[in-house]
Design a protein around this motif. Structure first.
Motif, PDB file in Angstrom:
ATOM      1  N   ILE A   1       0.844   4.121  -2.898  1.00  0.00           N
ATOM      2  CA  ILE A   1       0.347   5.503  -2.591  1.00  0.00           C
ATOM      3  C   ILE A   1       1.458   6.384  -2.850  1.00  0.00           C
ATOM      4  O   ILE A   1       1.341   7.639  -3.305  1.00  0.00           O
ATOM      5  CB  ILE A   1       0.269   5.688  -0.791  1.00  0.00           C
ATOM      6  N   ALA A   2       2.690   6.045  -2.855  1.00  0.00           N
ATOM      7  CA  ALA A   2       3.999   7.041  -2.978  1.00  0.00           C
ATOM      8  C   ALA A   2       4.147   7.120  -4.605  1.00  0.00           C
ATOM      9  O   ALA A   2       4.042   8.236  -5.007  1.00  0.00           O
ATOM     10  CB  ALA A   2       5.605   6.253  -2.741  1.00  0.00           C
TER      11      ALA A   2
ATOM     12  N   ASN B   1       4.949  13.958   1.444  1.00  0.00           N
ATOM     13  CA  ASN B   1       4.061  12.844   1.418  1.00  0.00           C
ATOM     14  C   ASN B   1       4.548  11.621   0.442  1.00  0.00           C
ATOM     15  O   ASN B   1       4.432  10.546   0.782  1.00  0.00           O
ATOM     16  CB  ASN B   1       2.489  12.834   0.989  1.00  0.00           C
TER      17      ASN B   1
ATOM     18  N   GLU C   1       0.819  -1.346  -0.064  1.00  0.00           N
ATOM     19  CA  GLU C   1      -0.095   0.140   0.200  1.00  0.00           C
ATOM     20  C   GLU C   1       0.949   1.357  -0.082  1.00  0.00           C
ATOM     21  O   GLU C   1       0.409   2.173  -0.641  1.00  0.00           O
ATOM     22  CB  GLU C   1      -0.947  -0.059   1.229  1.00  0.00           C
ATOM     23  N   ASN C   2       1.808   1.157   0.770  1.00  0.00           N
ATOM     24  CA  ASN C   2       2.718   2.399   0.834  1.00  0.00           C
ATOM     25  C   ASN C   2       3.467   2.527  -0.575  1.00  0.00           C
ATOM     26  O   ASN C   2       3.637   3.957  -0.887  1.00  0.00           O
ATOM     27  CB  ASN C   2       4.141   2.144   1.783  1.00  0.00           C
TER      28      ASN C   2
ATOM     29  N   HIS D   1       5.933   7.913   2.255  1.00  0.00           N
ATOM     30  CA  HIS D   1       5.554   6.577   1.785  1.00  0.00           C
ATOM     31  C   HIS D   1       6.542   5.884   1.470  1.00  0.00           C
ATOM     32  O   HIS D   1       6.801   4.497   1.650  1.00  0.00           O
ATOM     33  CB  HIS D   1       4.098   6.674   0.955  1.00  0.00           C
TER      34      HIS D   1
END
Length: 162
Positions: A45-46, A125, A41-42, A129
């Protein structure tokens, strides 16, 4: 010489791609803490933060690529598609302080001029991530180092500061 926002985002995504390539499939579901996103997920998202930042600069609808998000191959395809799409977009030469961008930050609405939106919201952000991907991978003994993150540092394989 000033580095372009597109080049900066491309560089970070390329480093993320390099890091993800080195991570074995069996830890993509792992988390740093129980209430945090998984490594997979990270990574997604990144990648998506790069387009959340860049698309509004070129008046394009923000897109997010999401292949099979739980597999290494899916994450790699997501990052590669994000890189390709970013490359296809026009170059932004200047950030306009008079143009504001709205976005959601958790349960908060962000409304910032372009320079602050990119430098104070998008880049932190994306790097947060990306750092979580790195931290989770290191937590589960993936042999990464600072050079994998920034593309510059170099250490011998057995080197340790401790």
């Amino acid at each position: 010489m000033q580095i372009s926002i597109k080049s900066l985002l491309h560089n970070h995504l390329s480093q993320l791609l390099s890091i993800v390539t080195k991570i074995p499939q069996e830890i993509f579901h792992k988390q740093l803490a129980p209430d945090m996103f998984s490594l997979a997920e990270n990574a997604k998202i990144a990648a998506n933060f790069s387009l959340r930042g860049y698309c509004p600069l070129v008046d394009q609808k923000t897109v997010a690529f999401e292949e099979d998000g739980s597999t290494k191959e899916g994450i790699l395809r997501t990052i590669q598609k994000t890189l390709s799409y970013l490359d296809s977009l026009p170059e932004v030469t200047d950030l306009d302080s008079s143009r504001r961008i709205n976005d959601k930050a958790g349960f908060t609405t962000v409304d910032l001029p372009q320079p602050q939106y990119i430098h104070q919201y998008i880049l932190p952000n994306l790097l947060f991530h990306m750092s979580m991907v790195y931290a989770i991978a290191r937590r589960y003994s993936v042999p990464l180092n600072k050079g994998d993150f920034d593309g510059f540092h170099s250490y011998p394989a057995e080197f340790s500061f401790i």
